[in-house]
Design an enzyme around this catalytic site. Structure first.
Site, PDB file in Angstrom:
ATOM      1  CB  VAL A 249      40.307  36.059  42.570  1.00  0.00           C
ATOM      2  CG1 VAL A 249      39.026  36.631  43.169  1.00  0.00           C
ATOM      3  CG2 VAL A 249      41.008  35.170  43.587  1.00  0.00           C
TER       4      VAL A 249
ATOM      5  CB  ALA B 290      39.639  38.529  36.845  1.00  0.00           C
ATOM      6  CE  LYS B 291      46.356  42.416  39.331  1.00  0.00           C
ATOM      7  NZ  LYS B 291      46.271  43.707  38.610  1.00  0.00           N
ATOM      8  N   GLY B 292      45.112  37.456  38.983  1.00  0.00           N
ATOM      9  CA  GLY B 292      45.695  36.139  39.195  1.00  0.00           C
ATOM     10  C   GLY B 292      47.148  36.286  39.556  1.00  0.00           C
TER      11      GLY B 292
END
Ligand code: NAD
Length: 421
Positions: free
Chosen positions: A65, A110-112
């Protein structure tokens, strides 16, 4: 309804959105910009088919995201955990936007992650899963687009596999696509210590602000991992009295101060801090309630709640972990006058040195460790001072002040860029 269940009803995303809404109101944010900031700019959900060692095929679900790309490419970690879901990743991406903006990095957040239990997977399974995940999110990552880093249950080996997979697809070695890499592949000196070191720098600044001398100050650190152990070591070297530390098995307490060098040496041999002999055993609940000057929760989220906030006796709480204080506990601590240095400031040292790593990779010119530490100190102390000034001006706690600065910076960027088309 019990106090605990009342607190448990909030998801991480609900908390992040409620924080944004409250700050938007204080800032009288343009309603259109507020609406845009509530939604992530891009969310990608991918299937990650992976061949397991026993020949079975497992299909994991992965996410990436990107919350906001206004101020530059996005930045944020990748976590492998059974609890990973779209809401959690979205909330963490939003927090990364605020963290990067607060300390002045040219990044969005962001992050994942992948929903999986990495502790039960072999190195081969982890490598195959990581490579497939990387190839599925290849569309949206890149040194000028989105730069992942390690988070829970990922490490520099994971980053080496991601960098290799990306580079093989592109046909050129591209170290700047991820940070937190091994030194040999373009990692940065000082990265491993950066978050704990950042905690130490902001606490030092806060102690100065509150006229609390660090020499002899009683420090308690919950969580003796990457963040907590480094912070404890630096406080110990500063002649603070680190009276208690803990890990997932429990803690140890010595009112005269623990010999952290010794605890670290024993820890390096494997095991737990609880094996250390020069202190009394203490639980992870009790450690938070010790009479001390500085408390560093550096383990997991949700440790300080409305159940124990009244018992917290520290003058300064520095959030090494992400989200260790629930919103209710936060209000209780603010009412008591406890200085809570919020996670988006206290643990921002990691992303600051990730930024330095990316800059070094882009230039292929690597800095000395003392330069990295000096620049980290400058970034952290300047951010702390901006937060204190805002908190005084607006008569708000440090968390609200930090969020106001961060959200305003992103919103100003959006206003200047306008709306396309
Ligand atoms: P880590 O896995 O290296 O260490 C975590 C430590 O906490 C371990 O000692 C573990 O035994 C202990 N622990 C786990 N559960 C506990 C509990 N209930 N009570 C007490 N101790 C417990 O992790 P880390 O990298 O040090 O991260 C710690 C926190 O800091 C996390 O919230 C993470 O999201 C946050 N953080 C880390 C970084 C970083 O660069 N590593 C950056 C920003 C934020």
């Amino acid at each position: 309804m019990t106090a605990k269940s009342q607190e448990a009803r909030y998801s991480m995303l609900e908390v992040a959105l409620a924080q944004l809404d409250a700050v938007a109101e204080r800032l009288a944010l343009d309603p259109g910009i507020h609406k845009r900031l509530r939604q992530p700019q891009r969310s990608l959900i991918v299937s990650v088919p992976t061949r397991m060692d026993d020949g079975r095929l497992e299909v994991f679900t992965g996410f990436r995201v990107q919350h906001d790309l206004t101020l530059g490419p996005t930045k944020g970690g990748i976590r492998y955990h059974p609890g990973v879901n779209l809401d959690e990743v979205t909330a963490l991406a939003m927090l990364m936007s605020w963290k990067c903006a607060l300390i002045g990095l040219p990044y969005g957040g962001a992050k994942g992650g992948i929903c999986c239990d990495a502790t039960r997977m072999s190195q081969g399974e982890l490598e195959r899963m990581t490579r497939r995940y990387t190839s599925e999110i290849l569309l949206v990552i890149g040194p000028e687009q989105d730069i992942p880093a390690p988070d829970l249950y990922t490490n520099e080996q994971t980053m080496a596999w991601m960098m290799d997979t990306y580079s093989m697809h592109r046909g050129i070695t591209t170290p700047g696509v991820v940070t937190g890499k091994p030194l040999l592949l373009g990692g940065s000196l000082g990265r491993a210590e950066a978050t704990g070191r950042g905690v130490y720098y902001v606490v030092k600044a806060a102690a100065r602000e509150l006229d609390t001398p660090l020499k002899g100050a009683r420090v308690v650190v919950q969580g003796f991992g990457n963040v907590g152990a480094v912070a404890a070591k630096l406080f110990y070297e500063e002649d603070c009295r680190v009276i208690a530390v803990s890990d997932s098995k429990g803690g140890i307490y010595n009112a005269n101060g623990l010999n952290i060098a010794k605890v670290l040496a024993e820890d390096a041999e494997g095991g737990s801090v609880t094996q250390h002999r020069d202190g009394d055993r203490i639980s992870n609940e009790e450690i938070l309630e010790l009479d001390c000057d500085i408390l560093v929760p550096a383990a997991t989220e949700g440790q300080i709640t409305q159940k124990n906030a009244d018992q917290i006796r520290a003058r300064i709480v520095a959030e090494g972990a992400n989200g260790p204080t629930t919103p209710e506990a936060d209000q209780m601590l603010a009412a008591k006058g406890t200085a809570v240095i919020p996670d988006i400031l206290a643990n921002a040292g990691g992303v600051a040195v990730s930024y330095f790593e990316w800059v070094q990779d882009l230039q292929q010119y690597f800095w000395h460790e003392h330069q990295i530490n000096e620049r980290l100190s400058e970034v952290m102390i300047a951010a702390f001072q901006r937060v204190v000034a805002m908190s005084r001006k607006e008569q708000v706690d440090l968390r609200t002040a930090a969020l106001m600065l961060a959200v305003k910076r992103v919103a100003d960027g959006k206003r200047l860029r306008g709306l396309y088309p």
